[in-house]
Scaffold this active site. Sequence first.
Site, mmCIF file in Angstrom:
data_model
loop_
_atom_site.group_PDB
_atom_site.id
_atom_site.type_symbol
_atom_site.label_atom_id
_atom_site.label_comp_id
_atom_site.label_asym_id
_atom_site.label_seq_id
_atom_site.Cartn_x
_atom_site.Cartn_y
_atom_site.Cartn_z
ATOM 1 C CG HIS A 381 8.332 5.180 2.264
ATOM 2 N ND1 HIS A 381 7.774 4.145 2.981
ATOM 3 C CD2 HIS A 381 8.155 6.285 3.004
ATOM 4 C CE1 HIS A 381 7.253 4.618 4.099
ATOM 5 N NE2 HIS A 381 7.471 5.921 4.141
ATOM 6 C CE LYS A 574 4.528 -7.423 -5.649
ATOM 7 N NZ LYS A 574 5.167 -7.212 -4.377
ATOM 8 N NE ARG A 575 0.302 2.308 -8.558
ATOM 9 C CZ ARG A 575 -0.143 3.550 -8.645
ATOM 10 N NH1 ARG A 575 -1.051 4.006 -7.795
ATOM 11 N NH2 ARG A 575 0.298 4.360 -9.578
ATOM 12 C CE LYS A 580 5.614 -1.694 -6.882
ATOM 13 N NZ LYS A 580 5.879 -1.969 -5.456
ATOM 14 C CB THR A 685 3.843 -4.016 3.322
ATOM 15 O OG1 THR A 685 3.218 -3.286 2.261
ATOM 16 C CG2 THR A 685 4.781 -3.103 4.074
ATOM 17 C CE LYS A 689 -0.323 -5.632 3.801
ATOM 18 N NZ LYS A 689 -0.521 -4.602 2.774
HETATM 19 C C1 26Q Z 1 6.162 11.729 -5.860
HETATM 20 C C2 26Q Z 1 6.271 12.963 -6.452
HETATM 21 C C3 26Q Z 1 5.186 13.591 -6.986
HETATM 22 C C4 26Q Z 1 3.970 12.951 -6.923
HETATM 23 C C5 26Q Z 1 3.848 11.714 -6.315
HETATM 24 C C6 26Q Z 1 4.934 11.099 -5.788
HETATM 25 C C7 26Q Z 1 4.808 9.776 -5.140
HETATM 26 C C8 26Q Z 1 3.581 9.317 -4.658
HETATM 27 C C9 26Q Z 1 3.485 8.075 -4.047
HETATM 28 C C10 26Q Z 1 5.908 8.962 -4.967
HETATM 29 C C11 26Q Z 1 5.798 7.727 -4.369
HETATM 30 C C12 26Q Z 1 4.590 7.259 -3.885
HETATM 31 C C13 26Q Z 1 4.445 5.956 -3.224
HETATM 32 C C14 26Q Z 1 5.456 5.181 -2.884
HETATM 33 C C15 26Q Z 1 5.298 3.862 -2.244
HETATM 34 O O1 26Q Z 1 4.201 3.363 -2.068
HETATM 35 N N1 26Q Z 1 6.407 3.259 -1.819
HETATM 36 C C16 26Q Z 1 6.395 1.961 -1.172
HETATM 37 O O2 26Q Z 1 6.396 2.154 0.229
HETATM 38 C C17 26Q Z 1 6.229 0.932 0.917
HETATM 39 C C18 26Q Z 1 6.106 1.231 2.401
HETATM 40 O O3 26Q Z 1 7.331 1.586 2.932
HETATM 41 C C19 26Q Z 1 7.370 -0.018 0.610
HETATM 42 O O4 26Q Z 1 7.081 -1.254 1.215
HETATM 43 C C20 26Q Z 1 7.537 -0.201 -0.895
HETATM 44 O O5 26Q Z 1 8.692 -0.950 -1.154
HETATM 45 C C21 26Q Z 1 7.612 1.153 -1.580
HETATM 46 O O6 26Q Z 1 7.618 0.992 -2.992
#
Ligand code: 26Q
Length: 847
Positions: A381, A574-575, A580, A685, A689
Amino acid sequence: MGMGKTNGVSKHEIPSDIPAEAHPLSEEPSKIASNINYHAQFSPHFSPLKFEPEQAFYATAESARDRLIKQWNETYLHFHKSDPKQTYYLSMEYLQGRALTNAIGNLNIQDAYADALNKLGHQLEEIVEQEKDAALGNGGLGRLASCFLDSMATLNLPAWGYGLRYRYGLFKQRITKDGQTELPEDWLEKFSPWEIVRHDVVFPVRFFGHVQINPDGSREWVDGEVIQALAYDVPIPGYKTKNTISLRLWEAKACAEDFNLFQFNDGQYESSLQLHSSAQQICAVLYPGDTTENGKLLRLKQQFFLCSASLQDIIFRFKQRKDGNIPRQWSEFPSKVAVQLNDTHPTLAIPELMRLLMDNEGLGWDEAWDVTTRAIAYTNHTVLPEALEKWSQSVMWKLLPRHMEIITEIDKRFVEIVCSTRPDLEDKINSMSILDNNPQKPVVRMANLCVVSSHTVNGVAQLHSDILKADLFANYVSIWPTKFQNKTNGITPRRWLRFCNPELSNIITKWLRTDEWVTNLDLLVNLRKFADNEDLQSEWASAKMAKKQRLAKYILDVTGVSIDPNSLFDIQIKRIHEYKRQLLNILGAVYRYKKLKEMSPEDRAKTTPRTIMIGGKAFATYTNAIRIVKLVNDVGAVVNTDPEVNSYLKVVFVPNYNVSVAEVLIPGSELSQHISTAGMEASGTSNMKFSLNGCLIIGTLDGANVEIREEIGADNFFLFGATADEVPKLRKDRENGLFKPDPRFEEAKQFIRSGAFGTYDYNPLLESLESNTGYGRGDYFLVGHDFPSYMDAQAKVDEAYKDKKKWLKMSILSTAGSGKFSSDRTISQYAKEIWNIEACPVPFKRG
Ligand code: 26Q
């Protein structure tokens, strides 16, 4: 009926003609009302004298749960008997949001519930608002997992989700004069009516300890601490089908033997409960990270806890579903089990499956490896280097010694085979290996472990998958050219249109003369031929206006800012992250404000009035993200109270963005911003929506924007910015001082520096937009480069909005072109092209 004052305990009284009787399956409103009353009276959670909206919510949810449990048991039994190949989706995150509307909507019994609640003196719309969001996720990746479950159930697929039952989900965001503060989100404060604890489903999960070599030469992981994983099941109903699947969330527990009564009686309370406290920590909080490299041992424990419990459960079920008395062959495992890893977070499923097969089941390496690699697939992702998981080898050896032996062996075999068969990759092998043995900081590269051990690796939008193949995983592509796939993300049309926007849904159903689009979203293209139709356009406009009014009321309630439903509603939610580029949005707003100030009142009156809404949570240690939140709020405070300008521009920060807030914002949106630096947003995503709800997009050629634009037509998309392949050169140019900033960009920054929005020190944030400074990476996200084309695209938006007919047509075409972005399409592709599973519908029995 029902409202009168009674005994001082509750304003709401259940009418005496509605008996408290269990009718768990009746579809008749009066019987449903009785069943709700039954839960209100006999459920042990509240005093039976109370029937305020909160109690009514719990009783209503429990009555809906009765139906779900029945379907869910039937589904489990049907899968058990049919013994199909089954998918297990492993994810550290699920952003489920609320469940009541979804449950009764999917059961297609919404109207009867609305009637039943009326009889009880309540309104369904008010009751559903009582539910707390289950926010066991951070953002896109977690919400995707939840949309996928909805589609798996709806498509009757034999599939399950596995996750963790975090005690506290994603933090609650409060906005004060100092910007964001974080508060714990206590989603289980009362209880969740949707989860069913399974006291019969418990597995031990070990941490630490060491590897013992037995007399027969086999290896065994022993000692350390053992914590119990207890299953909580959340039923996931499909839309208009009996199939109801499970989201199994693990909770960590110590067992009674771990409680040292002797120590406790001796007054040593803490040490007597040491393992209990260690267990409690594991599921205490969701790890709030979208990028930052942080928090080590506990996160790793969480990841292993999910993987070990889930795989033990999967293996248990595999063995249980045997053919008569004949035990299963292990070689059959990959034809019965598909495991999907949602990013690298559950990577430890790989060595854990190897360990269980070899050490517990007695398989040899080759057989275990064959079974593992044929069962496991991995979804990536992100391409952001800082978000690629790397775990310290020493931490891993300490926590998971047997797994590190296995990972080392996987790596050794991989390196050997590459070196002996592919001399051309010799100079690449150091970056391709799983173990990075750099003496400064030896780490395990989780993405490499996933690529080497999975049969399929996929990205989440076409552009992202192309970048993975050309860049991040290019060397592996030359070894396994067919391993890499694309699966463009999708969203569930049930939650994101049918239930959150019934007004627009009814119009679509009327014009298409069918509601089949809810499960066959491609049918939306048939709206295209009506895009110019004035009747449709006027119905479309009233539906949008109704949702804008609702949104305006919501904004007033949560921020005190009054916004004009006749202005253009422009939303970015979004976050908060630099890639972004919420900063680009707010700089644009600042520039717009400055120009409005400089205009004559006559010229101002000719502009398109706009309400810019920005919402999202910032990770507490991500300083620049926190500063961006503060800046948006400060700009809003000035703009919204400036009487010269505030009927032409408002800037609102929407606090505590979550799934339920999205369900209010998206239907009321007209323009939404998806403006990441090209190549950095894997998919996105929320863009899907918005589009589905008839909202136009201003955006870059990034992630799924590319495909959305293809589907709805370039004329209906406000495009700007550098493309992904231009980005590396632009960054170089910038470093080499070849970048000439647009005067508008300089003006906007200077206006903030001048103190127009208060005295907070924005310099560090603004410096991140300059080249070669001590802060940041020299406008790494290319805000400066893209600013002029962004402003030009915004000017086109203003022009287009003045032509109401044209705008409505574009809006209809957005919805009409969104069919591809149903998660039903995405999941069908996973089922066919990765999992090799087929539908297993529970038959409808007669009578
Ligand atoms: C990594 C290492 C240690 C701790 C936490 C993490 C961590 C946690 C959550 C790394 C990434 C995330 C979340 C990522 C995320 O939400 N990515 C998004 O995924 C969506 C679904 O595929 C995409 O549409 C987005 O583009 C993408 O940013």
